[in-house]
Design an enzyme around this catalytic site. Structure first.
Site, PDB file in Angstrom:
ATOM      1  N   SER A  50      32.744  32.542  41.460  1.00 37.86           N
ATOM      2  CA  SER A  50      32.429  32.414  42.884  1.00 37.86           C
ATOM      3  C   SER A  50      32.325  33.778  43.552  1.00 37.86           C
ATOM      4  O   SER A  50      31.945  33.878  44.716  1.00 37.86           O
ATOM      5  CB  SER A  50      33.516  31.611  43.587  1.00 37.86           C
ATOM      6  OG  SER A  50      34.765  32.296  43.494  1.00 37.86           O
ATOM      7  N   LYS A  65      35.084  35.705  43.766  1.00 38.91           N
ATOM      8  CA  LYS A  65      36.399  35.946  44.383  1.00 38.91           C
ATOM      9  C   LYS A  65      37.025  37.255  43.918  1.00 38.91           C
ATOM     10  O   LYS A  65      37.590  38.001  44.742  1.00 38.91           O
ATOM     11  CB  LYS A  65      37.346  34.762  44.152  1.00 38.91           C
ATOM     12  CG  LYS A  65      37.592  34.417  42.693  1.00 38.91           C
ATOM     13  CD  LYS A  65      38.317  33.088  42.555  1.00 38.91           C
ATOM     14  CE  LYS A  65      38.677  32.838  41.083  1.00 38.91           C
ATOM     15  NZ  LYS A  65      37.520  32.936  40.144  1.00 38.91           N
ATOM     16  N   HIS A  73      35.285  42.665  33.758  1.00 35.94           N
ATOM     17  CA  HIS A  73      36.179  42.916  34.892  1.00 35.94           C
ATOM     18  C   HIS A  73      36.641  44.374  34.921  1.00 35.94           C
ATOM     19  O   HIS A  73      36.680  45.000  35.965  1.00 35.94           O
ATOM     20  CB  HIS A  73      37.405  41.983  34.845  1.00 35.94           C
ATOM     21  CG  HIS A  73      37.180  40.678  35.516  1.00 35.94           C
ATOM     22  ND1 HIS A  73      37.246  40.536  36.878  1.00 35.94           N
ATOM     23  CD2 HIS A  73      36.858  39.462  35.030  1.00 35.94           C
ATOM     24  CE1 HIS A  73      36.996  39.279  37.194  1.00 35.94           C
ATOM     25  NE2 HIS A  73      36.753  38.605  36.092  1.00 35.94           N
TER      26      HIS A  73
END
Lengths: 173, 173, 173
Positions: free
Chosen positions: C17, C19, C54
């Site tokens: 999403s 986030k 990430h």
């Protein structure tokens, strides 16, 4: 003289959230020549009924283009002919790409280009699919990742984004 | 003299989102005779514990009616006796209808009628269930479609709609 | 002289999403010494790639602590050393607790204590996982219940809560 890019309206929501109905009503309120780009293929009884229901909800004022896979090319081809385009829906298209073993990167890249070059007002409908528990098979996880990433990219270029829940649109951009 | 229709407050959210707690606190803040309409049946250990927890959260000021299936008839029967009704939850009721092989169309139609005729302030709690990937079995897809459609219809007649996430209610209507 | 409790910012959203990206950008805008607390373990190829992505998104200005289970103890230990902490994500931690057959009650209780005692500005990222149909296995239902309950508790103590959909943050508290 360069054609002005049309407004992009992105409508997301869960299954049976009323997102397609909201997009259709909003698009119908726009003046001009309209076309509906359907990514659904009538591949089984259940899906056939679903498509029939969607068709019944569209008035005669809409041209209909059914294209399960090549929506980037279709969008590039037809956008000068129309004032309003409604594409429903992105997630089914992704599913068709995966099942057809297409090059996801290339296809979604071409689609984003076509979206940015579109001269018509463009409504794009997509499902939010990442709010449940992690699916237990790799293909579903891949689908979820692709859908989530593409939703982010479309939302980033969209002029307006609506999240629809129980038929109620909430403007989040 | 026709009874005035009571206010309808629709509370939706995911599992363990705090939607029941929010609905209970909101309903408890209303004056008058209150009843809780529970659609949960204690059919296994896990569900029994869940119901016991919900019961413990309700104060003694509430009458409790447990009805897994016939909520339309129950609502029609008891609404004149109470000022505040809290129905928790719609999705479990739909699940009970499906498992009991009831006529979904007829039952949900009768329920919508009962909701519109209800003279008490009516809080209805429901789950949002369509934000994950498409379920791999037809019954789950049917459940999801029925729940989504009914949520839209209730939201359409509701005076207020709240979406609850992580215990935080957001008023969307 | 008691250390002032830092601000708590809670960021929730579905899978993919945006986030984590939003939390990282927000945390990067804060001045001072920063640390990233990763609950991810590189236990398979798919997860390894996810973690690598990430990592690539984090600049060199961040210290990184990887801790799949003992985040309460880690938070208590390191919070005085940093000005900004970003914990990503809660749901993976819960999954690690369940797979490691840890005492969920004790671990989440200790974590909530550590959060309330944290002197640094603390960003916590978590998944919303309860918006799909009821999972068909008990462990997934348990996971969903624990995640939902913990999300409610963190949101209750947080100073700010953001719900992220398609990369767009909506402040709900």
């Amino acid at each position: 003289m360069a054609e002005k890019r049309g407004k992009i309206v992105f409508v997301i929501g869960g299954a049976k959230s009323g997102k397609s109905g909201f997009a259709l009503r909003s698009a119908s309120a726009c003046e001009g020549r309209r076309a509906y780009l359907a990514t659904a293929q009538a591949f089984d009884r259940e899906m056939e009924e679903r498509i029939a229901r969607h068709k019944a909800e569209r008035s005669e004022e809409w041209a209909v283009h059914e294209e399960p896979v090549r929506i980037a090319a279709l969008l590039k081809e037809i956008h000068p002919v129309y004032d309003v385009l409604l594409l429903d829906c992105l997630t089914l298209w992704i599913s068709n790409l995966l099942l057809g073993e297409r090059d996801i990167e290339a296809e979604t890249g071409a689609f984003l280009e076509a979206v940015s070059a579109c001269s018509a007002t463009l409504f794009i409908v997509s499902n939010e699919v990442g709010w449940g528990i992690v699916p237990d098979n790799a293909l579903s996880r891949k689908f979820r990742d692709i859908a989530g990433s593409l939703n982010q990219k479309i939302a980033a270029v969209a002029d307006e984004v609506y999240l629809v829940t129980a038929g109620i649109p909430v403007k989040i951009k």
